[in-house]
Design a protein around this motif. Structure first.
Motif, mmCIF file in Angstrom:
data_model
loop_
_atom_site.group_PDB
_atom_site.id
_atom_site.type_symbol
_atom_site.label_atom_id
_atom_site.label_comp_id
_atom_site.label_asym_id
_atom_site.label_seq_id
_atom_site.Cartn_x
_atom_site.Cartn_y
_atom_site.Cartn_z
ATOM 1 N N LEU A 85 71.331 79.736 15.939
ATOM 2 C CA LEU A 85 72.523 78.882 15.960
ATOM 3 C C LEU A 85 72.297 77.635 16.808
ATOM 4 C CD1 LEU A 85 75.187 81.709 16.288
ATOM 5 C CD2 LEU A 85 74.974 80.132 14.359
ATOM 6 N N VAL A 86 71.615 77.793 17.952
ATOM 7 C CA VAL A 86 71.300 76.627 18.788
ATOM 8 C C VAL A 86 70.406 75.661 18.025
ATOM 9 C CG1 VAL A 86 70.140 75.852 20.896
ATOM 10 C CG2 VAL A 86 71.606 77.872 20.961
ATOM 11 N N ASP A 87 69.428 76.189 17.300
ATOM 12 C CA ASP A 87 68.551 75.332 16.495
ATOM 13 C C ASP A 87 69.340 74.586 15.419
ATOM 14 O OD1 ASP A 87 66.338 76.087 17.949
ATOM 15 O OD2 ASP A 87 65.737 77.677 16.563
ATOM 16 N N GLU B 13 62.794 68.146 25.188
ATOM 17 C CA GLU B 13 62.279 66.824 24.808
ATOM 18 C C GLU B 13 63.418 65.845 24.573
ATOM 19 O OE1 GLU B 13 59.895 67.561 21.390
ATOM 20 O OE2 GLU B 13 58.335 68.659 22.497
ATOM 21 N N THR B 14 64.548 66.348 24.116
ATOM 22 C CA THR B 14 65.726 65.500 23.877
ATOM 23 C C THR B 14 66.493 65.219 25.169
ATOM 24 O OG1 THR B 14 65.956 66.394 21.646
ATOM 25 C CG2 THR B 14 67.897 65.307 22.580
ATOM 26 N N ALA B 15 66.494 66.190 26.085
ATOM 27 C CA ALA B 15 67.327 66.100 27.292
ATOM 28 C C ALA B 15 66.942 64.896 28.155
ATOM 29 C CB ALA B 15 67.209 67.383 28.108
ATOM 30 N N GLU B 16 67.962 64.221 28.636
ATOM 31 C CA GLU B 16 67.770 63.089 29.551
ATOM 32 C C GLU B 16 68.348 63.372 30.932
ATOM 33 O OE1 GLU B 16 69.218 59.464 27.900
ATOM 34 O OE2 GLU B 16 67.983 59.597 26.082
ATOM 35 N N TYR B 17 69.438 64.139 30.983
ATOM 36 C CA TYR B 17 70.095 64.427 32.261
ATOM 37 C C TYR B 17 70.423 65.913 32.338
ATOM 38 C CZ TYR B 17 70.790 59.373 32.288
ATOM 39 O OH TYR B 17 70.596 58.011 32.246
ATOM 40 N N PHE B 18 70.356 66.435 33.569
ATOM 41 C CA PHE B 18 70.632 67.849 33.818
ATOM 42 C C PHE B 18 71.592 67.921 35.006
ATOM 43 C CE2 PHE B 18 69.930 72.071 35.476
ATOM 44 C CZ PHE B 18 69.696 72.850 34.349
ATOM 45 N N MET B 19 72.840 68.338 34.742
ATOM 46 C CA MET B 19 73.878 68.344 35.763
ATOM 47 C C MET B 19 74.147 69.756 36.298
ATOM 48 S SD MET B 19 74.226 65.693 33.606
ATOM 49 C CE MET B 19 75.224 66.208 32.236
ATOM 50 N N ALA B 20 74.348 69.844 37.594
ATOM 51 C CA ALA B 20 74.704 71.127 38.224
ATOM 52 C C ALA B 20 75.312 70.851 39.593
ATOM 53 C CB ALA B 20 73.473 72.026 38.349
ATOM 54 N N PRO C 150 74.154 65.023 16.212
ATOM 55 C CA PRO C 150 73.353 63.933 16.800
ATOM 56 C C PRO C 150 73.374 63.984 18.324
ATOM 57 C CG PRO C 150 74.849 63.103 15.101
ATOM 58 C CD PRO C 150 75.245 64.518 15.365
ATOM 59 N N GLY C 151 72.196 63.913 18.942
ATOM 60 C CA GLY C 151 72.105 63.882 20.400
ATOM 61 C C GLY C 151 72.359 65.209 21.075
ATOM 62 N N PHE C 152 72.362 66.309 20.294
ATOM 63 C CA PHE C 152 72.597 67.618 20.907
ATOM 64 C C PHE C 152 71.473 67.927 21.901
ATOM 65 C CE2 PHE C 152 72.166 72.245 21.094
ATOM 66 C CZ PHE C 152 73.473 72.628 21.355
ATOM 67 N N GLY C 153 71.845 68.255 23.124
ATOM 68 C CA GLY C 153 70.872 68.553 24.171
ATOM 69 C C GLY C 153 70.538 67.373 25.062
ATOM 70 N N LYS C 154 71.107 66.209 24.792
ATOM 71 C CA LYS C 154 70.792 65.028 25.607
ATOM 72 C C LYS C 154 71.311 65.185 27.030
ATOM 73 C CE LYS C 154 71.321 59.982 25.684
ATOM 74 N NZ LYS C 154 71.873 58.809 24.967
ATOM 75 N N HIS C 155 72.517 65.703 27.164
ATOM 76 C CA HIS C 155 73.121 65.935 28.480
ATOM 77 C C HIS C 155 73.351 67.439 28.644
ATOM 78 C CE1 HIS C 155 74.361 61.750 27.435
ATOM 79 N NE2 HIS C 155 73.960 61.548 28.673
ATOM 80 N N LEU C 156 72.637 68.051 29.572
ATOM 81 C CA LEU C 156 72.760 69.484 29.814
ATOM 82 C C LEU C 156 73.481 69.744 31.129
ATOM 83 C CD1 LEU C 156 69.157 70.647 28.803
ATOM 84 C CD2 LEU C 156 71.223 70.652 27.386
ATOM 85 N N ASN D 252 60.573 78.587 24.369
ATOM 86 C CA ASN D 252 61.144 78.960 23.074
ATOM 87 C C ASN D 252 61.750 77.797 22.301
ATOM 88 O OD1 ASN D 252 60.550 81.687 23.672
ATOM 89 N ND2 ASN D 252 62.460 81.872 24.828
ATOM 90 N N ARG D 253 62.335 76.832 22.994
ATOM 91 C CA ARG D 253 62.966 75.701 22.310
ATOM 92 C C ARG D 253 62.610 74.397 23.028
ATOM 93 N NH1 ARG D 253 66.716 79.559 22.389
ATOM 94 N NH2 ARG D 253 68.064 78.625 23.933
ATOM 95 N N PRO D 254 61.339 74.019 23.006
ATOM 96 C CA PRO D 254 60.908 72.809 23.724
ATOM 97 C C PRO D 254 61.569 71.541 23.213
ATOM 98 C CG PRO D 254 59.174 73.608 22.262
ATOM 99 C CD PRO D 254 60.225 74.663 22.298
#
Length: 435
Positions: A123-125, A237-244, A132-138, A231-233
């Motif tokens: 489902l994530v795939d 590769e799409t991600a630009e920012y990682f918030m926590a 569009p842009g899924f995974g850009k901001h995590l 498992n899902r590189p």
């Protein structure tokens, strides 16, 4: 006649409401990629009794999650009274699975958690391909899941109603008031913790794990990142920012995000300066200082006042942050301009302090804007509580909690994919509304 007509009208309204409510289940049944799981379970049954077909029981379990039934008995009561739901699940007329049938089926499912994980990953795939842009901001956060059972007996006595795998977790909140005094709040719970990475734009899950409540959030963040890399590189590769939030403030995690995947960490920082210093002198300069949050100041030689320097951007090739003289950048006059050793700008290497200085400067407006997106994971957690019944449940044991979390997140993704493919993108985040 008027009374009979009115009763018929009420019945028709109720029927339409039931049909509209069943649309959510129809979406999930249509777009959940569960064929491999069904084939595996049917092969396991082989020539055993087929009073209740595998797919029919599975569909009814999905219905129980979607319609927030807190127990198997609650689901069975609804199936007994709702013939339309029985038909949609594939159950024979007036034939509701027994409690023991559900118990055996669920125990079988618990032994095939890897197939549920395959459904989640599929489902994530699909989201990655479809949105569009899924995974850009995590965004990442941990969610407390209370176990409403009692813990292990101190006397060692056996009791099947206890939760022997849960333990106590605590989360500490500490801030400084405007007057400089500190306040602290500690929240504790008995149970488990869901560690969840979501897409902050679409508010959909990307990766997760479930642990006893006491397990470290930072260690699970490393685990989830490594699992995504393996498992899902394509997501990384799409991600630009990682918030926590600051619970994930860890130098190794910050370094891993940028050095391995070129993802800019937007993770709040804890003040670990224990000597009472408000600022530190920047190496190589005698009038440039910075605080624990990475805000850079210059000291005017004449006025001896600290002035915040203007952020000039990140130079990726050099891995340096550029800061400009505030007087020149904003067109102001500075009395100590002639004596100041900083004529135009300075460069600060990330290596100065990898926790304090990150590729997206903590003092920049963009950092603040990106950090606000972290609340997306809190909204997803809220939906798990409200729409999937995690506030009040009767689940005991880590395997069962893991299964319930997996099922809820799979349903969330399948429903979102269904909304998009059915030309209802405005309802993609909704778990209760119908078209």
């Amino acid at each position: 006649m008027a009374i009979i007509s009115r009763q018929r009208q009420i019945f028709e309204w109720q029927e339409l409401e039931i049909l509209g409510d069943l649309e959510r289940l129809q979406l999930v049944l249509k777009y959940l990629p569960d064929e491999r799981l069904m084939q595996h379970l049917e092969r396991n049954r082989d020539r055993g009794r087929d009073d209740y077909p595998v797919r029919a029981i599975w569909n009814s379990i999905l219905a129980g999650v979607i319609y927030q039934h807190p127990s198997v008995e609650s689901l069975r009561r609804e199936l007994s009274r709702n013939s339309q739901l029985r038909r949609l699940c594939g159950l024979a007329e007036d034939k509701v699975p027994t409690s023991s049938a559900y118990s055996r089926f669920l125990n079988n499912l618990f032994n095939h958690e890897e197939l549920i994980e395959e459904i989640f990953e599929s489902l994530v795939d699909q989201c990655y391909e479809l949105l569009p842009g899924f995974g850009k901001h995590l965004a990442l956060d941990g969610k407390a899941i209370n176990s409403h059972a009692r813990g292990r007996s101190k006397t060692g006595g056996k009791d099947g109603r206890r939760d022997l795998e849960a333990n106590y977790g605590a989360k500490k909140y500490k801030e400084e008031r405007e007057d400089g005094s500190l306040w602290e709040k500690v929240t504790t719970w008995f149970g488990y913790k869901l560690h969840l990475i979501v897409d902050a734009d679409y508010e959909l899950p990307v990766a997760f794990s479930v642990t006893p409540a006491s397990h470290s959030e930072v260690k699970q963040a490393h685990h989830l990142f490594d699992a995504l890399a393996e498992n899902r590189p394509q997501i990384l590769e799409t991600a630009e920012y990682f918030m926590a939030d600051r619970g994930y403030d860890d130098g190794k995690l910050l370094i891993k995000l940028w050095d391995r995947s070129s993802i800019k960490p937007v993770i709040d920082i804890r003040n670990t300066w224990r000597d009472g210093e408000k600022t530190k002198l920047l190496t190589g300069f005698n009038n440039i200082v910075y605080d624990y949050r990475g805000t850079v100041y210059c000291c005017c030689p004449r006025e001896l006042k600290l002035k915040e320097m203007a952020y000039g951007g990140f130079e990726q090739q050099r891995e340096t942050l550029k800061y400009r003289c505030p007087a020149r950048h904003y067109g102001r006059q500075c009395k100590g301009e002639k004596e100041c050793p900083v004529k135009a700008s300075i460069r600060i290497p990330l290596a100065t302090d990898r926790r304090v200085f990150t590729p997206l400067a903590r003092s920049s407006h963009r950092w603040k804007d990106q950090y606000k997106k972290r609340t997306a994971v809190e909204r997803v957690n809220s939906r798990l509580d409200v729409a999937f019944g995690f506030e009040q449940h009767f689940i005991r044991g880590q395997v069962k909690i893991q299964f319930r979390c997996s099922l809820a997140l799979c349903i969330m993704l399948a429903m979102a994919i269904g909304r998009v493919k059915e030309k209802q993108p405005d309802l993609m985040r909704s778990l209760v509304k119908t078209a």
